[in-house]
Each structure stands twice: as C-alpha cells, then as structure tokens.
Design an enzyme around this catalytic site. Structure first.
Site, PDB file in Angstrom:
ATOM      1  CB  SER A  91      -0.871  -0.020   1.256  1.00 14.38           C
ATOM      2  OG  SER A  91      -1.419   1.236   1.557  1.00 14.38           O
ATOM      3  CE1 TYR A 128      -4.769  -1.618   4.807  1.00 18.10           C
ATOM      4  CE2 TYR A 128      -3.447   0.332   4.355  1.00 18.10           C
ATOM      5  CZ  TYR A 128      -4.153  -0.768   3.902  1.00 18.10           C
ATOM      6  OH  TYR A 128      -4.231  -1.017   2.554  1.00 18.10           O
TER       7      TYR A 128
END
Length: 255
Positions: free
Chosen positions: A147, A160
């Site tokens: 990501s 995250y």
C-alpha cells in the site's frame, strides 16, 4: 518462447485471497484473462463463488472457495488440495486485507489483533503454505499486496500502515530464502483506488479532495490499472525480479 508468450499464464494455477470483491475481484479477472486457472478464495464464500462464476461466464477458468487466512492449518490443507486436484499451485496473490479507521490513541486490542491477524500474520502463513508446495515444484510466484502505507504514514491508519510496512519486509526476506527454489516474491503497492474498503474516504468530501489533489496523474486508479503489473509479476517475464515492491499510485510517491 517468444517475448509475448512470456507474459502468458496459460496452464498456471493461481490463488487470489480476498477475491470476493474490490481489487481482489479485479485481480482474479485479470489473471484469468491471461490464461490462468484461478481459485477465488475468500472468507465470504458466496462472494468468491460469484467472482468465479463471472470469470467462467467470460470464458475463463475459475472456482470459488472458502478460505480464512487467519487459520494457517486450514490454509495449508486447502492449498495441498488445490495442488492435488489442479496439478500445481503456481501463483499466490496475497490480497486479503482489512482496515479499521481510528486514532492511534484510541486503537483497541481487538482492532489491532484483527488487522494484524489478516494483513500480516495472514500473509506470512498463507505464503508459507504456498511456498512449501512451490519448493516441491521448484517454481512459483508470490505477489503480496502492500500500500502507500508501506512507504508513508497515513493518519488514523497506524495499525494498517504497520502491517503494510511489514509486508514489504517479509517480501524481501521470503525473496532471499526462496530464490534458490526458483520462486520469485514481490509486492505491489496500490495507491488510492475506490473499493468497498476505501469508500469511507471518498464519502468524506474533504478527505476525497485531499486524495485527488495529490495524484499527479489527475485521477483515482481503477482495477484495470493494476493488472499489467500483476500479470508481469505472475509470469515468466519477471523470473529475474524478486524482493521488490512496485507502487502503482499515479505518481503519488514521486511528487
């Protein structure tokens, strides 16, 4: 084998985790279009089967199965069954992931364990199960999904980002250890794509403006923008590329 044939996935067996919706659904379609037999795996069995049915309707080869990446023994058993029934397990796309937006000081143990369990522990042990089969085959491709949060911090996404940073590091380590078995391990780092998981960001006008103003390409990505990289990393065209993360972000990190 000519140049273009190196990008073909004909005859390859690919497992995509988190294939019931979002980018995972797109990954499954892309691999099938390149010729792979795709196993659409998800904790949402109905969604996985729906993805597989859509691929089959388009002329591809796919099946949907239940898979809980937080259960290593269940994953190992399922992967062995796939390899036995389909003849191999050539490609693993570790797409399954979760997010739970919260301020760092408010993150609960339950939130932490859930995100870590899927995004990092799940990737680790799912890769381990696939690698054991790939070692026996002396070939394989593992594509982990990172990501922007693998490279930068994102507000209210502390856990995250921690998991996605970890994905990069285990990708590098797996790549080193598995290279001698002709197994390549790489990661893709998507920028902002509109999916069910990221939809809350786009529903907030201020957050959406913040996202869109930072993309030099001038638009949010679509699932199709990821498929060229995915097929490359899954094919023999990338046999000498391992331990890398490729960011597909419209230029975000370069700006």
């Amino acid at each position: 084998m000519n140049f273009l044939e190196r990008y073909s996935l004909a005859g390859k067996v690919a497992v995509v985790t988190g294939a019931a919706r979002g980018l995972g659904e797109g990954y499954a379609h892309g691999l099938a279009a390149a010729g792979a037999k795709v196993v659409c795996a998800d904790i949402n069995t109905e969604g996985a089967e729906k993805t597989a049915a859509a691929i089959t309707a388009e002329g591809g080869s796919a099946q949907g199965i239940f898979l809980d990446v937080t259960n290593p023994s269940g994953v190992s058993e399922r992967f062995e069954r796939i390899a036995s029934e389909l003849g191999s397990l050539d490609i693993l796309v570790n797409n399954a992931g979760v997010e739970d937006i919260n301020d760092f000081v408010s993150v609960t143990e339950e939130q932490y364990d859930k995100i870590m369990g899927v995004n990092l522990r799940g990737v680790f042990f799912t890769s381990q199960a696939a690698a054991k089969i790939m070692i026996r085959q002396n070939r394989g491709k593992i594509v982990n999904i990172g990501s922007l949060g693998s490279a930068i911090g994102l507000s209210q996404s502390s856990v995250y980002c921690g998991t996605k940073g970890g994905v990069v590091q285990i990708t590098k380590t797996m790549a080193i250890e598995l290279a001698k078995y002709n197994i390549q391990v790489n990661a893709m780092g998507p920028g902002y794509f509109r999916t069910p998981m990221t939809e809350p960001f786009f529903q907030d006008p201020e957050h959406r403006k913040w996202i869109e103003e930072r993309i030099p390409a001038g638009r949010v990505g679509t699932a199709d923008d990821l498929l060229g990289t995915l097929v490359f990393l899954s094919s023999s065209a990338s046999d000498y590329l391992t331990g890398q993360i490729v960011y597909i972000d419209g230029g975000w990190l370069a700006s």
